[in-house]
Motif scaffolding. Sequence first.
Motif, PDB file in Angstrom:
ATOM      1  N   PHE A 216      -5.898 -56.658  25.440  1.00  0.00           N
ATOM      2  CA  PHE A 216      -7.324 -56.392  24.983  1.00  0.00           C
ATOM      3  C   PHE A 216      -8.557 -56.781  25.944  1.00  0.00           C
ATOM      4  O   PHE A 216      -9.405 -56.127  26.060  1.00  0.00           O
ATOM      5  CB  PHE A 216      -7.482 -57.214  23.428  1.00  0.00           C
ATOM      6  N   GLN A 219      -8.611 -54.648  28.590  1.00  0.00           N
ATOM      7  CA  GLN A 219      -9.082 -53.420  28.509  1.00  0.00           C
ATOM      8  C   GLN A 219      -8.055 -52.288  28.708  1.00  0.00           C
ATOM      9  O   GLN A 219      -8.303 -51.278  29.267  1.00  0.00           O
ATOM     10  CB  GLN A 219     -10.349 -52.867  29.390  1.00  0.00           C
ATOM     11  N   GLY A 220      -6.934 -52.659  28.519  1.00  0.00           N
ATOM     12  CA  GLY A 220      -5.739 -51.791  28.686  1.00  0.00           C
ATOM     13  C   GLY A 220      -4.510 -52.356  28.522  1.00  0.00           C
ATOM     14  O   GLY A 220      -4.269 -53.541  29.104  1.00  0.00           O
ATOM     15  N   LEU A 223      -6.419 -51.166  23.322  1.00  0.00           N
ATOM     16  CA  LEU A 223      -7.686 -51.468  23.271  1.00  0.00           C
ATOM     17  C   LEU A 223      -8.067 -52.119  21.662  1.00  0.00           C
ATOM     18  O   LEU A 223      -7.394 -51.572  20.804  1.00  0.00           O
ATOM     19  CB  LEU A 223      -8.721 -50.332  23.455  1.00  0.00           C
ATOM     20  N   SER A 224      -8.804 -52.992  21.504  1.00  0.00           N
ATOM     21  CA  SER A 224      -9.411 -53.301  20.162  1.00  0.00           C
ATOM     22  C   SER A 224     -10.922 -52.673  20.175  1.00  0.00           C
ATOM     23  O   SER A 224     -11.759 -53.377  20.766  1.00  0.00           O
ATOM     24  CB  SER A 224      -9.422 -54.840  20.022  1.00  0.00           C
ATOM     25  N   ARG A 225     -11.191 -51.889  19.230  1.00  0.00           N
ATOM     26  CA  ARG A 225     -12.482 -51.294  19.082  1.00  0.00           C
ATOM     27  C   ARG A 225     -12.837 -51.310  17.537  1.00  0.00           C
ATOM     28  O   ARG A 225     -12.585 -50.570  16.823  1.00  0.00           O
ATOM     29  CB  ARG A 225     -12.759 -49.876  19.796  1.00  0.00           C
ATOM     30  N   GLN A 230      -6.486 -49.033  19.403  1.00  0.00           N
ATOM     31  CA  GLN A 230      -6.410 -47.957  19.972  1.00  0.00           C
ATOM     32  C   GLN A 230      -5.713 -48.175  21.206  1.00  0.00           C
ATOM     33  O   GLN A 230      -5.629 -49.021  21.858  1.00  0.00           O
ATOM     34  CB  GLN A 230      -7.952 -47.264  20.371  1.00  0.00           C
ATOM     35  N   GLN A 232      -5.309 -46.806  25.224  1.00  0.00           N
ATOM     36  CA  GLN A 232      -6.113 -46.453  26.428  1.00  0.00           C
ATOM     37  C   GLN A 232      -6.171 -44.987  26.979  1.00  0.00           C
ATOM     38  O   GLN A 232      -6.768 -44.298  27.264  1.00  0.00           O
ATOM     39  CB  GLN A 232      -5.512 -47.403  27.617  1.00  0.00           C
ATOM     40  N   SER A 264      -0.710 -46.159  28.217  1.00  0.00           N
ATOM     41  CA  SER A 264      -1.577 -46.482  29.115  1.00  0.00           C
ATOM     42  C   SER A 264      -2.229 -45.199  29.742  1.00  0.00           C
ATOM     43  O   SER A 264      -1.668 -43.938  29.630  1.00  0.00           O
ATOM     44  CB  SER A 264      -0.645 -47.183  30.300  1.00  0.00           C
TER      45      SER A 264
END
Length: 379
Positions: A216, A219-220, A223-225, A230, A232, A264
Amino acid sequence: MVERLSSEVLGSIIGDIYDCVLNPEGWAGVMTRITTAIDAAYTTIALASTADNHGRFAAQSPWDPMQMRMLQEDYDFDSIPGLKAAIVGDIDTPVATLSHMSEAELQQTAFFQNWAKPQGLREACITKFVHTPDRIGLMGCTTRADRAIISVEDQRFLALLSPHLRRASLIGDLLDQARVTANLYRQSLDHLAAAVVLTGANGAILHANAAAEQMFSAQGPILSRNGQLQAQNPVAARALLEAIASAAGADASLGSRGIGLPVSAPGQPPAVAYVLPLTEGTARAAFRLACAAVFVSMTSTAPLPEAVLTTLFDLTPAEARVLLRIGSGLSASKTALSLGIGENTLKTHLNRIFAKTNTRRQADLVKLVSDIGTPLSAS
């Protein structure tokens, strides 16, 4: 469908299969349950290197140990009737011996005369449930001589079990069994090299271990949104959430979704995700209130490209083979020639591929394959 192959029996066995992810000692019991459901003599899981012509039993239901040792040591894949057809065939597609040869032909083989017949056995049904670049996993059910031939219903039942065996075996490869037992608790997750995220039915993150938190932060590849998990890779993002949603329902409905998803982004180091349902089972009770556990690995062997495509878009194996070639830029005529199919058959496959992938042209398929990235690049 007869009672022994009921949906309740199927769901219960699938739950036991997933418990084996955390408690591998349960595999022998799963094999025994499948044996009873199929009315077989015994059931095995065999693993083999793609470079070898022999396998080894990783689990089995009870049968004469000496005979099983002889089976592994004295007979290679070519000498066991019907086995080669399962190995070279499509994944999750059971192959019954007597669907490939007559009873008379089977009984004339040396394998039947010297090994099967003396034990009162008749035929086998082999299902390939794992096929990676370096490994093949096979589930085999062998019947007694006084049993009817393996039916279409029997084969359908085994086909439904196959993707769950694949998921459980591949996730099991990621776990450190010296630390992870049937009494696994959430704090144990931080000792795993693989990233693990526990989620709700909508992908809401309930817990992430240290490896997942590092992803996280970087950013890959996951992801934590807004508190939701989620991928990448945008192509896999929807498939991941769909797999989590399916995992929150009945175990049996998940099928091949969420196995080896390429999470990825293109051009990034390859990473694959596996979704484990947590809705049933005693060994998985430690994870509740989560509905799913998502395991992410940067080091495990990804499934073959065809398997990635069938998972992402619910393609048949034949459709996946067409997409791989068309998506690499091969013309329709050359694709048909390379697959040994007619152009009308190819058009039928393409129409179904367009519908399942929400695309309209060959250029769209080329972009789609490019967007998926590394898992398909070697095809």
